[in-house]
Write a protein that holds these residues in place. Structure first.
Motif, PDB file in Angstrom:
ATOM      1  N   ALA A   1       0.855  -1.181   0.000  1.00 58.02           N
ATOM      2  CA  ALA A   1       0.000   0.000   0.000  1.00 58.02           C
ATOM      3  C   ALA A   1       0.896   1.238   0.000  1.00 58.02           C
ATOM      4  O   ALA A   1       2.102   1.146   0.239  1.00 58.02           O
ATOM      5  CB  ALA A   1      -0.916   0.007   1.216  1.00 58.02           C
ATOM      6  N   LEU A   2       0.277   2.360  -0.255  1.00 56.12           N
ATOM      7  CA  LEU A   2       1.013   3.611  -0.352  1.00 56.12           C
ATOM      8  C   LEU A   2       0.207   4.697   0.361  1.00 56.12           C
ATOM      9  O   LEU A   2      -0.997   4.844   0.135  1.00 56.12           O
ATOM     10  CB  LEU A   2       1.198   3.975  -1.828  1.00 56.12           C
ATOM     11  CG  LEU A   2       1.972   5.220  -2.175  1.00 56.12           C
ATOM     12  CD1 LEU A   2       3.435   5.074  -1.763  1.00 56.12           C
ATOM     13  CD2 LEU A   2       1.884   5.480  -3.674  1.00 56.12           C
ATOM     14  N   LEU A   3       0.874   5.436   1.233  1.00 58.08           N
ATOM     15  CA  LEU A   3       0.283   6.605   1.870  1.00 58.08           C
ATOM     16  C   LEU A   3       0.986   7.819   1.276  1.00 58.08           C
ATOM     17  O   LEU A   3       2.215   7.900   1.300  1.00 58.08           O
ATOM     18  CB  LEU A   3       0.482   6.569   3.384  1.00 58.08           C
ATOM     19  CG  LEU A   3       0.018   7.798   4.161  1.00 58.08           C
ATOM     20  CD1 LEU A   3      -1.507   7.951   4.085  1.00 58.08           C
ATOM     21  CD2 LEU A   3       0.473   7.732   5.606  1.00 58.08           C
ATOM     22  N   VAL A   4       0.218   8.743   0.712  1.00 56.45           N
ATOM     23  CA  VAL A   4       0.795   9.930   0.083  1.00 56.45           C
ATOM     24  C   VAL A   4       0.360  11.163   0.877  1.00 56.45           C
ATOM     25  O   VAL A   4      -0.825  11.329   1.179  1.00 56.45           O
ATOM     26  CB  VAL A   4       0.347  10.057  -1.392  1.00 56.45           C
ATOM     27  CG1 VAL A   4       0.840  11.352  -2.000  1.00 56.45           C
ATOM     28  CG2 VAL A   4       0.842   8.862  -2.198  1.00 56.45           C
ATOM     29  N   ARG A   5       1.348  11.988   1.192  1.00 60.05           N
ATOM     30  CA  ARG A   5       1.099  13.252   1.896  1.00 60.05           C
ATOM     31  C   ARG A   5       1.397  14.379   0.918  1.00 60.05           C
ATOM     32  O   ARG A   5       2.470  14.456   0.345  1.00 60.05           O
ATOM     33  CB  ARG A   5       2.034  13.374   3.091  1.00 60.05           C
ATOM     34  CG  ARG A   5       1.924  14.690   3.833  1.00 60.05           C
ATOM     35  CD  ARG A   5       3.088  14.826   4.827  1.00 60.05           C
ATOM     36  NE  ARG A   5       3.036  16.050   5.571  1.00 60.05           N
ATOM     37  CZ  ARG A   5       3.563  17.202   5.166  1.00 60.05           C
ATOM     38  NH1 ARG A   5       4.185  17.290   4.008  1.00 60.05           N
ATOM     39  NH2 ARG A   5       3.469  18.280   5.914  1.00 60.05           N
TER      40      ARG A   5
ATOM     41  N   VAL B   1      -3.642  10.663   1.257  1.00 52.20           N
ATOM     42  CA  VAL B   1      -4.404   9.734   0.422  1.00 52.20           C
ATOM     43  C   VAL B   1      -3.796   8.349   0.576  1.00 52.20           C
ATOM     44  O   VAL B   1      -2.573   8.177   0.512  1.00 52.20           O
ATOM     45  CB  VAL B   1      -4.387  10.168  -1.064  1.00 52.20           C
ATOM     46  CG1 VAL B   1      -5.154   9.166  -1.921  1.00 52.20           C
ATOM     47  CG2 VAL B   1      -4.980  11.555  -1.217  1.00 52.20           C
ATOM     48  N   TRP B   2      -4.663   7.342   0.778  1.00 52.47           N
ATOM     49  CA  TRP B   2      -4.260   5.946   0.953  1.00 52.47           C
ATOM     50  C   TRP B   2      -4.562   5.192  -0.337  1.00 52.47           C
ATOM     51  O   TRP B   2      -5.692   5.218  -0.825  1.00 52.47           O
ATOM     52  CB  TRP B   2      -5.043   5.332   2.106  1.00 52.47           C
ATOM     53  CG  TRP B   2      -4.772   3.883   2.331  1.00 52.47           C
ATOM     54  CD1 TRP B   2      -5.503   2.830   1.873  1.00 52.47           C
ATOM     55  CD2 TRP B   2      -3.707   3.329   3.089  1.00 52.47           C
ATOM     56  NE1 TRP B   2      -4.949   1.646   2.295  1.00 52.47           N
ATOM     57  CE2 TRP B   2      -3.840   1.932   3.037  1.00 52.47           C
ATOM     58  CE3 TRP B   2      -2.634   3.870   3.798  1.00 52.47           C
ATOM     59  CZ2 TRP B   2      -2.948   1.068   3.676  1.00 52.47           C
ATOM     60  CZ3 TRP B   2      -1.760   3.024   4.427  1.00 52.47           C
ATOM     61  CH2 TRP B   2      -1.917   1.638   4.365  1.00 52.47           C
TER      62      TRP B   2
ATOM     63  N   ASP C   1      -5.864  -3.241  -3.180  1.00 52.82           N
ATOM     64  CA  ASP C   1      -6.930  -3.604  -4.118  1.00 52.82           C
ATOM     65  C   ASP C   1      -7.128  -2.546  -5.205  1.00 52.82           C
ATOM     66  O   ASP C   1      -8.047  -2.630  -6.001  1.00 52.82           O
ATOM     67  CB  ASP C   1      -8.236  -3.827  -3.373  1.00 52.82           C
ATOM     68  CG  ASP C   1      -8.694  -2.590  -2.609  1.00 52.82           C
ATOM     69  OD1 ASP C   1      -7.944  -1.585  -2.557  1.00 52.82           O
ATOM     70  OD2 ASP C   1      -9.806  -2.621  -2.053  1.00 52.82           O
ATOM     71  N   GLY C   2      -6.264  -1.511  -5.214  1.00 47.70           N
ATOM     72  CA  GLY C   2      -6.381  -0.458  -6.211  1.00 47.70           C
ATOM     73  C   GLY C   2      -7.233   0.713  -5.767  1.00 47.70           C
ATOM     74  O   GLY C   2      -7.408   1.671  -6.512  1.00 47.70           O
TER      75      GLY C   2
ATOM     76  N   LEU D   1       4.325   0.850   2.223  1.00 44.99           N
ATOM     77  CA  LEU D   1       4.059  -0.092   3.300  1.00 44.99           C
ATOM     78  C   LEU D   1       3.795  -1.485   2.744  1.00 44.99           C
ATOM     79  O   LEU D   1       3.395  -1.642   1.585  1.00 44.99           O
ATOM     80  CB  LEU D   1       2.841   0.376   4.103  1.00 44.99           C
ATOM     81  CG  LEU D   1       2.988   1.774   4.702  1.00 44.99           C
ATOM     82  CD1 LEU D   1       2.056   2.735   4.015  1.00 44.99           C
ATOM     83  CD2 LEU D   1       2.737   1.751   6.176  1.00 44.99           C
ATOM     84  N   LYS D   2       4.013  -2.485   3.599  1.00 42.41           N
ATOM     85  CA  LYS D   2       3.690  -3.857   3.216  1.00 42.41           C
ATOM     86  C   LYS D   2       3.223  -4.616   4.447  1.00 42.41           C
ATOM     87  O   LYS D   2       3.489  -4.212   5.581  1.00 42.41           O
ATOM     88  CB  LYS D   2       4.889  -4.565   2.586  1.00 42.41           C
ATOM     89  CG  LYS D   2       5.974  -4.955   3.557  1.00 42.41           C
ATOM     90  CD  LYS D   2       7.058  -5.769   2.855  1.00 42.41           C
ATOM     91  CE  LYS D   2       8.072  -6.279   3.864  1.00 42.41           C
ATOM     92  NZ  LYS D   2       9.095  -7.106   3.242  1.00 42.41           N
TER      93      LYS D   2
END
Length: 102
Positions: A7-11, A27-28, A32-33, A79-80
């Motif tokens: 997953a990716l957390l964007v600030r 934004v997360w 699952d896209g 993240l994983k």
């Protein structure tokens, strides 16, 4: 074999929609896209990372995009976590004829 999901957390720091300066948006991006604005869950990256950690996510990398103009900032938190194991296949019960002799 252990499998991972990511997953990716964007600030982002961007101009506020109410013209009162700048706002920080989180934004997360899920495995699952999906893309979800999680800004209401906290106002710092640490708050969001701790929340993700409570859900089993581990921070594996962080990157910053210095190419953005002006006061914009962009940080990416990668993240994983272990992917849930697939359930074992269902076994079929083969119907056979039984004869009861008495």
């Amino acid at each position: 074999m252990l499998k991972w999901e990511y997953a990716l957390l964007v600030r982002r720091r961007q101009a506020a929609t109410n013209d009162l300066g700048w706002e920080v948006v989180f934004v997360w991006y899920g495995p699952d896209g999906s893309m979800v604005d999680v800004t209401p869950y906290g106002d710092t990256a640490l708050a969001h990372l701790n929340r993700a950690g409570d859900q089993g996510w581990e921070l594996v990398a962080m990157s910053e995009d210095p190419s953005l103009p002006g006061n914009h900032e962009l940080h990416r938190y990668h993240l994983k976590r272990p992917k849930p194991a697939d359930p074992p296949p269902r076994q079929r019960i083969r119907g056979g004829r039984r004869t009861i002799s008495g």
